[in-house]
Design an enzyme around this catalytic site. Structure first.
Site, PDB file in Angstrom:
ATOM      1  CG  ASP A   1      -0.407  -0.107   2.521  1.00 36.18           C
ATOM      2  OD1 ASP A   1       0.805  -0.405   2.610  1.00 36.18           O
ATOM      3  OD2 ASP A   1      -1.118   0.101   3.505  1.00 36.18           O
TER       4      ASP A   1
ATOM      5  CE1 TYR B   1       7.602   4.030   0.945  1.00 37.99           C
ATOM      6  CE2 TYR B   1       7.319   5.453  -0.959  1.00 37.99           C
ATOM      7  CZ  TYR B   1       7.995   4.444  -0.307  1.00 37.99           C
ATOM      8  OH  TYR B   1       9.081   3.848  -0.914  1.00 37.99           O
TER       9      TYR B   1
ATOM     10  CG  PHE C   1       9.031   0.446  -4.075  1.00 32.96           C
ATOM     11  CD1 PHE C   1       9.436   0.044  -2.812  1.00 32.96           C
ATOM     12  CD2 PHE C   1       8.434  -0.487  -4.913  1.00 32.96           C
ATOM     13  CE1 PHE C   1       9.259  -1.275  -2.385  1.00 32.96           C
ATOM     14  CE2 PHE C   1       8.248  -1.809  -4.499  1.00 32.96           C
ATOM     15  CZ  PHE C   1       8.668  -2.200  -3.231  1.00 32.96           C
TER      16      PHE C   1
ATOM     17  CG  HIS D   1       9.724  -5.824   0.598  1.00 30.35           C
ATOM     18  ND1 HIS D   1      10.185  -4.634   1.115  1.00 30.35           N
ATOM     19  CD2 HIS D   1       8.560  -5.527  -0.050  1.00 30.35           C
ATOM     20  CE1 HIS D   1       9.342  -3.664   0.801  1.00 30.35           C
ATOM     21  NE2 HIS D   1       8.352  -4.169   0.100  1.00 30.35           N
TER      22      HIS D   1
END
Length: 223
Positions: A64, A66, A77, A187
């Site tokens: 989801d 920031y 990102f 990740h």
């Protein structure tokens, strides 16, 4: 009516009429009225506005958005210029430098150039309450973005899916077209980057795949 200004308009026309999406829309109208929600409502679909379906070369799947002030702007990102790059993005830049020699440090954290170069920066959930991660999970966004991934899978022109972390890897089941390439790794979060994200060389591998298929490689510089 949502307008992407490209081929997504036709592809997603029916999606916005489905019952689950109409319910989600009503929830979002109320949330934007009563809560601090990120990104701004006009930025929710920036990933698809900036990268048309036909232009997608690579797909980077995030979770989801920031949830801090001024960070999210509709690209996984990525943060707006003037905002300090978060730790996961710093680790992405580290791997790019190690893998390709491209140095994105000391500039900013906005990945718009990637989106314009064919990188679909798709979160699986497209909105979030301020300071409350995962607050919009389970509202219907996952159905929407899963259907976007299924549409991408149908395209015959090859693309690369970069699936980092457990949540992103769970989307691999929708990518069945042998024309496409799936790259998986840990990740880039500081909690897991040393478990296989660093050294994955996904950025050069993606470009090798594209070149093998006669597609212009991606410039991983952010400016």
């Amino acid at each position: 009516m949502i307008n992407f200004g490209n081929d997504w308009d036709k592809l997603l026309e029916d999606e916005f009429k489905k019952e689950y999406y109409l319910k989600l829309r009503q929830i979002l109208i109320e949330e934007y009225k009563t809560q601090r929600i990120f990104p701004g409502m006009y930025d929710i679909f920036n990933a698809m506005k900036l990268t048309s379906y036909d232009d997608v070369k690579a797909v980077i799947i995030g979770q989801d958005p920031y949830h801090g002030e001024g960070q999210a702007h509709g690209l996984s990102f990525s943060v707006k210029k003037g905002i300090t790059p978060p730790p996961s993005l710093v680790n992405i830049f580290k791997e790019i430098k190690s893998d390709t020699g491209i140095d994105n440090f000391g500039k900013h954290g906005e990945l718009t150039k990637w989106a314009e170069n064919g990188v679909l920066l798709l979160n699986t959930v497209l909105t979030v309450r301020a300071n409350t991660p995962k607050s919009h999970q389970g509202l219907g966004w996952e159905t929407f973005t899963d259907n976007v991934i299924k549409l991408l899978n149908l395209r015959e022109k090859p693309m690369v899916f970069l699936l980092w972390g457990r949540d992103a890897k769970s989307k691999a089941k929708y990518i069945t077209n042998p024309n496409h390439c799936i790259l998986t790794a840990a990740h880039p979060s500081p909690l897991s980057a040393y478990n296989g994200f660093f050294g994955c060389k996904h950025f050069s591998k993606a470009n090798e795949f594209l070149k093998e298929n006669g597609i212009e490689p991606i410039n991983w510089s952010i400016d």
